[in-house]
Design a protein around this motif. Structure first.
Motif, PDB file in Angstrom:
ATOM      1  N   HIS A   1      48.547  44.908  30.760  1.00  0.00           N
ATOM      2  CA  HIS A   1      49.252  45.434  31.927  1.00  0.00           C
ATOM      3  C   HIS A   1      48.633  46.728  32.445  1.00  0.00           C
ATOM      4  O   HIS A   1      49.151  47.335  33.376  1.00  0.00           O
ATOM      5  N   THR A   2      47.521  47.127  31.845  1.00  0.00           N
ATOM      6  CA  THR A   2      46.864  48.376  32.228  1.00  0.00           C
ATOM      7  C   THR A   2      46.545  48.413  33.720  1.00  0.00           C
ATOM      8  O   THR A   2      46.827  49.402  34.402  1.00  0.00           O
ATOM      9  N   GLU A   3      45.975  47.348  34.227  1.00  0.00           N
ATOM     10  CA  GLU A   3      45.583  47.333  35.638  1.00  0.00           C
ATOM     11  C   GLU A   3      46.797  47.420  36.556  1.00  0.00           C
ATOM     12  O   GLU A   3      46.766  48.119  37.564  1.00  0.00           O
ATOM     13  N   THR A   4      47.876  46.755  36.192  1.00  0.00           N
ATOM     14  CA  THR A   4      49.095  46.815  36.998  1.00  0.00           C
ATOM     15  C   THR A   4      49.691  48.213  36.958  1.00  0.00           C
ATOM     16  O   THR A   4      50.186  48.717  37.973  1.00  0.00           O
TER      17      THR A   4
ATOM     18  N   TYR B   1      53.233  56.952  25.458  1.00  0.00           N
ATOM     19  CA  TYR B   1      52.120  56.066  25.771  1.00  0.00           C
ATOM     20  C   TYR B   1      51.093  56.810  26.602  1.00  0.00           C
ATOM     21  O   TYR B   1      51.440  57.584  27.500  1.00  0.00           O
ATOM     22  N   GLU B   2      49.847  56.592  26.280  1.00  0.00           N
ATOM     23  CA  GLU B   2      48.751  57.097  27.089  1.00  0.00           C
ATOM     24  C   GLU B   2      47.586  56.130  26.958  1.00  0.00           C
ATOM     25  O   GLU B   2      47.474  55.406  25.974  1.00  0.00           O
ATOM     26  N   LEU B   3      46.782  56.091  27.986  1.00  0.00           N
ATOM     27  CA  LEU B   3      45.606  55.225  27.966  1.00  0.00           C
ATOM     28  C   LEU B   3      44.425  55.995  27.405  1.00  0.00           C
ATOM     29  O   LEU B   3      44.243  57.176  27.723  1.00  0.00           O
ATOM     30  N   LYS B   4      43.649  55.330  26.593  1.00  0.00           N
ATOM     31  CA  LYS B   4      42.403  55.946  26.141  1.00  0.00           C
ATOM     32  C   LYS B   4      41.482  56.033  27.350  1.00  0.00           C
ATOM     33  O   LYS B   4      41.509  55.190  28.244  1.00  0.00           O
ATOM     34  N   GLU B   5      40.672  57.064  27.363  1.00  0.00           N
ATOM     35  CA  GLU B   5      39.782  57.292  28.506  1.00  0.00           C
ATOM     36  C   GLU B   5      38.886  56.080  28.767  1.00  0.00           C
ATOM     37  O   GLU B   5      38.719  55.662  29.913  1.00  0.00           O
ATOM     38  N   ALA B   6      38.337  55.499  27.711  1.00  0.00           N
ATOM     39  CA  ALA B   6      37.457  54.335  27.876  1.00  0.00           C
ATOM     40  C   ALA B   6      38.217  53.164  28.491  1.00  0.00           C
ATOM     41  O   ALA B   6      37.694  52.466  29.366  1.00  0.00           O
ATOM     42  N   THR B   7      39.458  52.958  28.070  1.00  0.00           N
ATOM     43  CA  THR B   7      40.283  51.877  28.610  1.00  0.00           C
ATOM     44  C   THR B   7      40.548  52.108  30.087  1.00  0.00           C
ATOM     45  O   THR B   7      40.437  51.192  30.911  1.00  0.00           O
ATOM     46  N   LEU B   8      40.877  53.336  30.441  1.00  0.00           N
ATOM     47  CA  LEU B   8      41.189  53.685  31.824  1.00  0.00           C
ATOM     48  C   LEU B   8      39.994  53.445  32.745  1.00  0.00           C
ATOM     49  O   LEU B   8      40.108  52.768  33.770  1.00  0.00           O
TER      50      LEU B   8
ATOM     51  N   ARG C   1      36.700  50.149  36.745  1.00  0.00           N
ATOM     52  CA  ARG C   1      35.525  49.345  37.119  1.00  0.00           C
ATOM     53  C   ARG C   1      35.929  47.903  37.439  1.00  0.00           C
ATOM     54  O   ARG C   1      35.468  47.332  38.425  1.00  0.00           O
ATOM     55  N   ARG C   2      36.783  47.313  36.598  1.00  0.00           N
ATOM     56  CA  ARG C   2      37.230  45.932  36.845  1.00  0.00           C
ATOM     57  C   ARG C   2      37.979  45.832  38.165  1.00  0.00           C
ATOM     58  O   ARG C   2      37.767  44.908  38.951  1.00  0.00           O
ATOM     59  N   LEU C   3      38.887  46.769  38.405  1.00  0.00           N
ATOM     60  CA  LEU C   3      39.673  46.755  39.637  1.00  0.00           C
ATOM     61  C   LEU C   3      38.787  46.922  40.868  1.00  0.00           C
ATOM     62  O   LEU C   3      38.988  46.253  41.881  1.00  0.00           O
ATOM     63  N   GLU C   4      37.799  47.793  40.759  1.00  0.00           N
ATOM     64  CA  GLU C   4      36.910  48.013  41.903  1.00  0.00           C
ATOM     65  C   GLU C   4      36.019  46.796  42.143  1.00  0.00           C
ATOM     66  O   GLU C   4      35.833  46.369  43.280  1.00  0.00           O
ATOM     67  N   GLN C   5      35.506  46.206  41.083  1.00  0.00           N
ATOM     68  CA  GLN C   5      34.669  45.010  41.234  1.00  0.00           C
ATOM     69  C   GLN C   5      35.455  43.845  41.828  1.00  0.00           C
ATOM     70  O   GLN C   5      34.902  43.020  42.552  1.00  0.00           O
ATOM     71  N   ALA C   6      36.755  43.795  41.544  1.00  0.00           N
ATOM     72  CA  ALA C   6      37.602  42.731  42.075  1.00  0.00           C
ATOM     73  C   ALA C   6      38.075  43.024  43.499  1.00  0.00           C
ATOM     74  O   ALA C   6      38.748  42.196  44.119  1.00  0.00           O
TER      75      ALA C   6
ATOM     76  N   GLY D   1      44.628  44.801  46.620  1.00  0.00           N
ATOM     77  CA  GLY D   1      45.243  45.425  45.448  1.00  0.00           C
ATOM     78  C   GLY D   1      46.754  45.484  45.552  1.00  0.00           C
ATOM     79  O   GLY D   1      47.463  45.266  44.571  1.00  0.00           O
ATOM     80  N   ARG D   2      47.254  45.760  46.749  1.00  0.00           N
ATOM     81  CA  ARG D   2      48.718  45.782  46.955  1.00  0.00           C
ATOM     82  C   ARG D   2      49.315  44.397  46.702  1.00  0.00           C
ATOM     83  O   ARG D   2      50.346  44.261  46.055  1.00  0.00           O
ATOM     84  N   SER D   3      48.645  43.376  47.209  1.00  0.00           N
ATOM     85  CA  SER D   3      49.118  41.996  46.987  1.00  0.00           C
ATOM     86  C   SER D   3      49.094  41.648  45.503  1.00  0.00           C
ATOM     87  O   SER D   3      50.033  41.044  44.980  1.00  0.00           O
ATOM     88  N   ALA D   4      48.013  42.029  44.832  1.00  0.00           N
ATOM     89  CA  ALA D   4      47.896  41.755  43.394  1.00  0.00           C
ATOM     90  C   ALA D   4      48.984  42.483  42.620  1.00  0.00           C
ATOM     91  O   ALA D   4      49.597  41.915  41.706  1.00  0.00           O
ATOM     92  N   TYR D   5      49.258  43.730  42.987  1.00  0.00           N
ATOM     93  CA  TYR D   5      50.313  44.487  42.320  1.00  0.00           C
ATOM     94  C   TYR D   5      51.671  43.800  42.468  1.00  0.00           C
ATOM     95  O   TYR D   5      52.406  43.640  41.495  1.00  0.00           O
TER      96      TYR D   5
END
Length: 106
Positions: free
Chosen positions: A11-14, A42-49, A54-59, A84-88
């Motif tokens: 759910h990170t991307e959402t 909860y916090e995201l690791k920097e690498a995960t974030l 990158r994935r979101l931008e490539q998509a 991105g709004r539609s995907a969200y």
């Protein structure tokens, strides 16, 4: 007690899109917001974030640009796209459905 990341995995991307729906932002600010909203559970690791960025931008779900800060380090800002709004909105609906099913099962 901190929440296990396994529960939120996938759910990170959402979560990122949810933040960007409100305003353009940069990595540190998004992670700080996540920590505040979850009372530091909860916090995201920097690498995960940044991998998610990158994935979101490539998509085509977000775009990025450099800020024009005059002091301190330059920040890379992220902005949500129409796609991105539609995907969200779809991801949020899917989450609500899954949450309802899990509530029935456990």
């Amino acid at each position: 007690m901190p929440i296990t990341s396994d529960i939120l995995r996938g759910h990170t991307e959402t979560i990122i899109l949810s933040h960007l729906i409100k305003k353009d932002s940069y990595g540190y600010e998004i992670n700080k917001s996540i920590q505040e909203k979850t009372d530091n559970q909860y916090e995201l690791k920097e690498a995960t974030l940044y991998t998610a960025f990158r994935r979101l931008e490539q998509a085509g779900l977000i775009t990025s640009y450099w800020g024009d800060e005059t002091t301190g380090a330059r920040r890379r800002y992220y902005a949500i796209t129409d796609l991105g709004r539609s995907a969200y909105l779809q991801n949020k609906a899917d989450w609500e459905n899954a949450k309802n099913l899990i509530d029935k099962l456990i």
